[in-house]
Scaffold this active site. Structure first.
Site, short mmCIF file in Angstrom:
data_model
loop_
_atom_site.label_atom_id
_atom_site.label_comp_id
_atom_site.label_asym_id
_atom_site.label_seq_id
_atom_site.Cartn_x
_atom_site.Cartn_y
_atom_site.Cartn_z
N LYS A 200 -3.07 2.17 0.16
CA LYS A 200 -2.83 1.30 -1.00
C LYS A 200 -1.43 0.71 -0.84
O LYS A 200 -0.44 1.44 -0.76
CB LYS A 200 -2.93 2.11 -2.29
CG LYS A 200 -2.63 1.29 -3.52
CD LYS A 200 -2.98 2.04 -4.78
CE LYS A 200 -2.60 1.24 -6.00
NZ LYS A 200 -2.87 1.99 -7.23
N ARG A 210 -2.20 -4.81 -14.24
CA ARG A 210 -1.14 -4.18 -15.06
C ARG A 210 -1.07 -4.82 -16.44
O ARG A 210 -0.75 -4.16 -17.42
CB ARG A 210 0.19 -4.22 -14.32
CG ARG A 210 0.17 -3.33 -13.08
CD ARG A 210 1.43 -3.44 -12.25
NE ARG A 210 1.30 -2.70 -10.99
CZ ARG A 210 2.16 -2.76 -9.99
NH1 ARG A 210 3.25 -3.51 -10.12
NH2 ARG A 210 1.96 -2.07 -8.88
N LYS A 222 6.97 0.28 -6.87
CA LYS A 222 6.18 1.42 -6.40
C LYS A 222 6.32 1.63 -4.89
O LYS A 222 5.48 2.27 -4.26
CB LYS A 222 4.71 1.22 -6.81
CG LYS A 222 4.50 1.17 -8.33
CD LYS A 222 3.03 1.27 -8.72
CE LYS A 222 2.85 1.34 -10.24
NZ LYS A 222 1.45 1.57 -10.64
N LYS A 253 -6.69 -1.19 -0.09
CA LYS A 253 -6.39 -1.99 -1.28
C LYS A 253 -5.03 -2.65 -1.16
O LYS A 253 -4.10 -1.95 -0.77
CB LYS A 253 -6.44 -1.04 -2.48
CG LYS A 253 -6.05 -1.64 -3.78
CD LYS A 253 -6.13 -0.57 -4.82
CE LYS A 253 -5.74 -1.15 -6.14
NZ LYS A 253 -5.70 -0.15 -7.16
N SER A 279 -7.36 -7.34 -8.80
CA SER A 279 -7.27 -8.28 -9.92
C SER A 279 -6.64 -9.62 -9.53
O SER A 279 -7.10 -10.68 -9.95
CB SER A 279 -6.47 -7.63 -11.06
OG SER A 279 -5.19 -7.23 -10.60
C1 PBG Z 1 -3.19 2.47 -10.83
C2 PBG Z 1 -4.01 1.38 -10.23
C3 PBG Z 1 -3.62 0.05 -9.97
C4 PBG Z 1 -4.78 -0.61 -9.56
C5 PBG Z 1 -5.81 0.34 -9.52
N1 PBG Z 1 -5.31 1.57 -9.92
C6 PBG Z 1 -2.34 -0.66 -10.18
C7 PBG Z 1 -1.10 -0.15 -9.56
O1 PBG Z 1 -1.10 0.67 -8.65
O2 PBG Z 1 -0.05 -0.61 -10.02
C8 PBG Z 1 -4.88 -2.07 -9.24
C9 PBG Z 1 -6.24 -2.68 -9.40
C10 PBG Z 1 -6.26 -4.16 -9.44
O3 PBG Z 1 -5.21 -4.85 -9.33
O4 PBG Z 1 -7.36 -4.70 -9.60
N2 PBG Z 1 -2.67 3.42 -10.00
#
Ligand code: PBG
Length: 342
Positions: A200, A210, A222, A253, A279
């Site tokens: 990720k 978010r 992060k 991801k 997203s």
């Molecule tokens: C939370 C999480 C996130 C997403 C999925 N789980 C956001 C992040 O890590 O800040 C993102 C999913 C998306 O953008 O569709 N840990």
């Protein structure tokens, strides 16, 4: 004369009609590949559109069940749940995450009761529960690993108790897959699976998500736990590690900017690979379509097919319902999703 050269060989012969193209298609999309993400909120009879994700909604649990019904009727096998936690329930340790009657746990129970066959996956990370909006516990400005991982293991057991079929840890803490697997086994959840967000990346493409959960980090970013977008060897290492720690499925991801990573991981490991069409990728296509700059359906289908070509076995996507609907339309009666003949 070399008969494998022009004019004896002509690539266009195999592109000459929809049926020929269909016969020699190397990859195809199926509704079996889709995981539909869902945002659940507290309350009753409410459905709110996410401003940066046009056409995508957060649902209260009563309405969520109707949405799930539609998802199941379309043949989509799985949903991935995210709960939006009210600010007053957030703290540094994400205490609410372990509440057996928390929104996530109630949602899982309600969905499994009405749709026992549907594969319910739950996001496991602290950010929606954290007053700092980080995926782990914060101490002296640092996101601490080992205590967080232990908490995530407890959270996973709590989701399994509620009836989750797969736990999807999205936090990127080290060692958490091992701890979660151990905790599930010890609690008797031998058949609860783990879909690990193995690679990720620290990506700007999570912005609209978010907004959806009001979970943006309160300080910093992060980058000490999510990966550097420059790296691919590290992604393979993370996926291999998670496979060895007991992950049943690994995930990459975001999706579209990381197709090379999907391919590399697919070749390196022996468990199914899923990809998250996040997203921001959804928002890009929607925004361009709204402006009339791209055909939404075609852009969506082309992107989803690209994941298959890259080697993904599963695709978590906000387009799941729309794509499933398109896939139901008999091929020869619908517009060619990748351009007309000629
Ligand atoms: C939370 C999480 C996130 C997403 C999925 N789980 C956001 C992040 O890590 O800040 C993102 C999913 C998306 O953008 O569709 N840990």
């Amino acid at each position: 004369m070399n008969y494998t050269q022009f004019p004896y060989s002509r690539g266009r012969r195999l592109r000459n009609s929809e049926n020929i193209r269909r016969m020699v298609s190397e990859n195809s999309l199926s509704v079996n590949d889709f995981i539909a993400p869902l945002f659940v909120i507290e309350g009753k009879n409410q459905k709110t559109e996410i401003p940066s994700m046009p056409g995508y909604f957060r649902f209260t649990l009563d309405l969520l069940l109707k949405e799930v019904d539609e998802i199941q009727s379309l043949g989509i096998p799985s949903v991935l749940l995210f709960a939006k936690v009210p600010d007053e329930k957030k703290d540094n340790e994400g205490t609410e995450a372990l509440n057996p009657d928390g929104l996530m746990q109630r949602s899982v129970r309600a969905i499994k009761q009405e749709f026992p066959e549907l594969v319910v996956m739950t996001d496991v990370a602290l950010d929606p529960y954290s007053s700092y909006g980080h995926d782990g516990i914060v101490k002296d400005g640092q996101i601490i690993n080992d205590e967080t991982a232990e908490l995530l293991a407890k959270m996973s057991v709590s989701h399994a108790e509620a009836g989750a079929d797969f736990i999807a840890p999205s936090d990127m803490m080290d060692g958490r897959i091992l701890l979660i697997r151990d905790a599930l086994e010890n609690a008797g959840f031998h058949h609860t699976g783990i879909m690990a967000y193995s690679a990720k990346y620290a990506s700007c493409y999570y912005g609209p998500f978010r907004d959806a959960l009001d979970s943006a980090p309160g300080f910093g970013d992060k980058k000490t736990y999510q990966m550097n977008p420059a790296n691919i060897t590290e992604a393979i290492k993370e996926a291999v590690t998670d496979e060895q720690e007991g992950a049943d499925i690994v995930m990459i991801k975001p999706g579209l900017p990381y197709l090379d990573v999907v391919r590399a991981v697919k070749e390196a490991i022996n468990v199914p690979v899923s990809v998250y069409n996040v997203s921001g990728e959804y928002a890009m296509i929607k925004a361009a379509a709204e402006k009339g700059w791209l055909n939404e359906e075609n852009a969506m289908m082309e992107a989803l097919l690209a994941f298959k070509r890259a080697g993904a076995d599963l695709i978590a996507t906000y387009f799941a319902k729309n794509a499933a609907r398109l896939l139901q339309t008999p091929l020869l009666s619908r517009r060619d999703p990748l351009g007309k003949r000629g």
